[in-house]
Design an enzyme around this catalytic site. Structure first.
Site, PDB file in Angstrom:
ATOM      1  N   ARG A 187      -6.986  -0.532  -7.179  1.00 24.61           N
ATOM      2  CA  ARG A 187      -7.397   0.486  -6.194  1.00 24.61           C
ATOM      3  C   ARG A 187      -7.548   1.805  -6.949  1.00 24.61           C
ATOM      4  O   ARG A 187      -6.718   2.111  -7.812  1.00 24.61           O
ATOM      5  CB  ARG A 187      -6.363   0.637  -5.056  1.00 24.61           C
ATOM      6  CG  ARG A 187      -6.422  -0.505  -4.044  1.00 24.61           C
ATOM      7  CD  ARG A 187      -5.542  -0.222  -2.828  1.00 24.61           C
ATOM      8  NE  ARG A 187      -6.179   0.660  -1.867  1.00 24.61           N
ATOM      9  CZ  ARG A 187      -5.534   1.183  -0.816  1.00 24.61           C
ATOM     10  NH1 ARG A 187      -4.255   0.932  -0.610  1.00 24.61           N
ATOM     11  NH2 ARG A 187      -6.172   1.964   0.030  1.00 24.61           N
ATOM     12  N   ASN A 234      -5.426  12.253   0.469  1.00 29.50           N
ATOM     13  CA  ASN A 234      -4.563  11.414   1.312  1.00 29.50           C
ATOM     14  C   ASN A 234      -5.454  10.643   2.287  1.00 29.50           C
ATOM     15  O   ASN A 234      -6.678  10.837   2.316  1.00 29.50           O
ATOM     16  CB  ASN A 234      -3.533  12.271   2.056  1.00 29.50           C
ATOM     17  CG  ASN A 234      -2.447  11.422   2.712  1.00 29.50           C
ATOM     18  OD1 ASN A 234      -1.902  10.516   2.074  1.00 29.50           O
ATOM     19  ND2 ASN A 234      -2.134  11.672   3.958  1.00 29.50           N
ATOM     20  N   LYS A 235      -4.833   9.800   3.077  1.00 25.24           N
ATOM     21  CA  LYS A 235      -5.555   8.938   4.024  1.00 25.24           C
ATOM     22  C   LYS A 235      -6.612   9.724   4.806  1.00 25.24           C
ATOM     23  O   LYS A 235      -6.364  10.841   5.243  1.00 25.24           O
ATOM     24  CB  LYS A 235      -4.525   8.311   4.978  1.00 25.24           C
ATOM     25  CG  LYS A 235      -5.068   7.372   6.020  1.00 25.24           C
ATOM     26  CD  LYS A 235      -5.959   6.281   5.481  1.00 25.24           C
ATOM     27  CE  LYS A 235      -5.278   5.429   4.424  1.00 25.24           C
ATOM     28  NZ  LYS A 235      -6.253   4.570   3.683  1.00 25.24           N
ATOM     29  N   ASP A 246      -1.937  10.441  -2.054  1.00 29.57           N
ATOM     30  CA  ASP A 246      -2.226   9.381  -3.034  1.00 29.57           C
ATOM     31  C   ASP A 246      -2.497   9.954  -4.416  1.00 29.57           C
ATOM     32  O   ASP A 246      -2.337   9.262  -5.431  1.00 29.57           O
ATOM     33  CB  ASP A 246      -3.418   8.557  -2.577  1.00 29.57           C
ATOM     34  CG  ASP A 246      -3.022   7.772  -1.338  1.00 29.57           C
ATOM     35  OD1 ASP A 246      -3.095   8.348  -0.241  1.00 29.57           O
ATOM     36  OD2 ASP A 246      -2.565   6.637  -1.486  1.00 29.57           O
ATOM     37  N   ARG A 289       0.872  -1.180   0.000  1.00 30.40           N
ATOM     38  CA  ARG A 289       0.000   0.000   0.000  1.00 30.40           C
ATOM     39  C   ARG A 289       0.907   1.228   0.000  1.00 30.40           C
ATOM     40  O   ARG A 289       2.121   1.118   0.114  1.00 30.40           O
ATOM     41  CB  ARG A 289      -1.020  -0.012   1.147  1.00 30.40           C
ATOM     42  CG  ARG A 289      -0.688  -0.755   2.383  1.00 30.40           C
ATOM     43  CD  ARG A 289       0.432  -0.165   3.188  1.00 30.40           C
ATOM     44  NE  ARG A 289       0.171   1.235   3.415  1.00 30.40           N
ATOM     45  CZ  ARG A 289       1.063   2.135   3.718  1.00 30.40           C
ATOM     46  NH1 ARG A 289       2.330   1.798   3.835  1.00 30.40           N
ATOM     47  NH2 ARG A 289       0.749   3.386   3.907  1.00 30.40           N
ATOM     48  N   GLY A 290       0.274   2.400  -0.130  1.00 34.00           N
ATOM     49  CA  GLY A 290       1.075   3.616  -0.273  1.00 34.00           C
ATOM     50  C   GLY A 290       1.255   3.897  -1.755  1.00 34.00           C
ATOM     51  O   GLY A 290       1.580   2.981  -2.530  1.00 34.00           O
ATOM     52  N   ALA A 291       1.031   5.139  -2.143  1.00 32.96           N
ATOM     53  CA  ALA A 291       0.936   5.455  -3.573  1.00 32.96           C
ATOM     54  C   ALA A 291       2.153   5.040  -4.414  1.00 32.96           C
ATOM     55  O   ALA A 291       1.991   4.318  -5.415  1.00 32.96           O
ATOM     56  CB  ALA A 291       0.631   6.944  -3.734  1.00 32.96           C
ATOM     57  N   GLN A 322      -2.252   2.390   9.904  1.00 31.75           N
ATOM     58  CA  GLN A 322      -0.941   2.432   9.235  1.00 31.75           C
ATOM     59  C   GLN A 322       0.091   3.215  10.051  1.00 31.75           C
ATOM     60  O   GLN A 322       1.287   2.954   9.968  1.00 31.75           O
ATOM     61  CB  GLN A 322      -1.065   3.071   7.841  1.00 31.75           C
ATOM     62  CG  GLN A 322      -1.762   2.209   6.812  1.00 31.75           C
ATOM     63  CD  GLN A 322      -3.258   2.440   6.774  1.00 31.75           C
ATOM     64  OE1 GLN A 322      -3.877   2.787   7.772  1.00 31.75           O
ATOM     65  NE2 GLN A 322      -3.866   2.237   5.621  1.00 31.75           N
TER      66      GLN A 322
END
Ligand code: MRU
Length: 363
Positions: free
Chosen positions: A87, A251-252, A241, A46-48, A200
């Site tokens: 995603r 973002n998150k 992201d 995960r993570g862009a 996270q």
């Protein structure tokens, strides 16, 4: 250590299974495009920037798979579409798949395509590692300036989610300036938002910074505003992201609330990102950035360690409905500046175009 790599002997892709961190460290083999899609969708990775790199390796595996069939184009295209759709929010995924397909398009022979795909996926990975190092080198000046302003007293930085090397390839985006500041001996302390629902921050950023020996404190997601009101945060640095070429930042989930609190308290709010995370088409983040909604059970349950074993437990009454919006959009007006591999800029269309002139016209 990197969160993804290609095993030379087998040509398979290896990843760290981030769902299990910090309590279990497990390496998983990804053998085909379906494995790649599952790893992205279920957040083994995960993570862009890492989603982008994984997508790039996915295209390489898709070529390998399609070569074994009698209908290369059909199998390859379907695999690429599936990877692209794994995603929706991090734009790096579509960016990487497009770059990979363009890189192999000139070759007609499948084995030539395979060699080109392997090279290009490697190139994307190395470039993202290099981008993060440069983000750190540029961003550290903000921390140095803050340290000077405090006569060398601890600089307190708040971060949300995990935008560290686990989310990228090396250094991370938001964490890169922190790592370089620590290397330079600057006294820093990081407030880590736990980042519900999948934690996270608590699971990954705390693990990363702990391993690097960087002083940090875990806080509940809703503590940031209080800390800011009491002068305990000098700056916020987060990753993203997808950021529109006009400066709106996805973002998150929860990032927007931190930006609001930072603005109310006069605290600078920085977003660190590589060029691959800019969306050169979208101009309005609220209207045009797709916000992923994930399984409500990620909200209803929480994972932790009990008796040496990782366990998932129900938090709420069994029949409680839950909503799981994975990201939010922070409007450009709340962003103090961007930290990119090419330097820093304000959150305006003109300033972003000044750093990436060759992309700005590409809409
Ligand atoms: O759902 P995740 O864990 O993939 O979300 C990740 C984030 O929101 C990160 O902050 C973002 O990708 C930046 S990573 C350098």
């Amino acid at each position: 250590m990197r969160p993804i790599w290609l095993e030379k002997s087998s040509g398979n892709v290896k990843i760290i299974d981030q769902r299990k961190l910090p309590h279990v460290f497990e390496i998983v083999d990804l053998l085909d495009a379906d494995d790649i899609v599952r790893a992205i969708r279920e957040m083994y990775v995960r993570g862009a920037p890492l989603i982008g790199a994984t997508g790039a390796f996915g295209v390489y595996l898709a070529v390998r798979e399609a070569m074994k069939t009698s209908c290369f184009d059909e199998v390859f295209q379907r695999a690429c579409e599936n990877i692209r759709a794994a995603r929706p929010t991090a734009v790096n995924l579509a960016w990487a798949v497009d770059r990979m397909t363009a890189a192999i398009s000139s070759a007609t022979d499948p084995s030539e395509k395979l060699a080109l795909a392997r090279e290009e996926a490697g190139r994307i990975t190395e470039e993202e590692a290099d981008n993060c190092r440069r983000i750190g080198e540029h961003g550290v000046s903000l921390i140095e300036e803050a340290a000077r302003g405090k006569n060398g007293r601890t600089v307190n930085i708040l971060t949300h989610c995990n935008a560290g090397w686990l989310a990228c390839i090396e250094y991370g985006t938001a964490t890169a300036p922190m790592y370089i500041a620590a290397e330079k001996g600057i006294d820093i302390h990081i407030w880590i938002d736990e980042t519900r629902p999948l934690n996270q921050g608590a699971r990954l950023t705390a693990w990363e910074l702990g391993k690097a020996g960087i002083r940090h404190t875990l806080i509940p997601d809703n503590a940031g505003g209080h800390l800011m009101q009491h002068g305990m945060v000098d700056m916020v640095i987060v990753g993203t992201d997808r950021t529109t070429h006009t400066g709106d930042v996805a973002n998150k989930i929860g990032t927007y609330l931190k930006a609001l609190a930072a603005r109310d308290n006069g605290i600078p709010f920085y977003v660190a990102l590589p060029g691959s995370t800019f969306d050169w088409r979208a101009a309005d983040g609220l209207k045009q950035i797709p916000i992923e909604q994930r399984d409500p059970d990620e909200v209803r349950y929480v994972q932790g360690l009990e008796g040496g074993k990782t366990k998932s437990v129900l938090l709420c009454p069994e029949d409680t409905p839950a909503a799981n919006y994975a990201f939010d959009v922070t409007p450009a007006r709340l962003v103090t500046g961007f930290i990119t591999e090419r330097g820093m800029c304000e959150a305006t269309k003109e300033a972003i175009a000044g750093l990436f002139p060759e992309m700005a016209g590409d809409k």
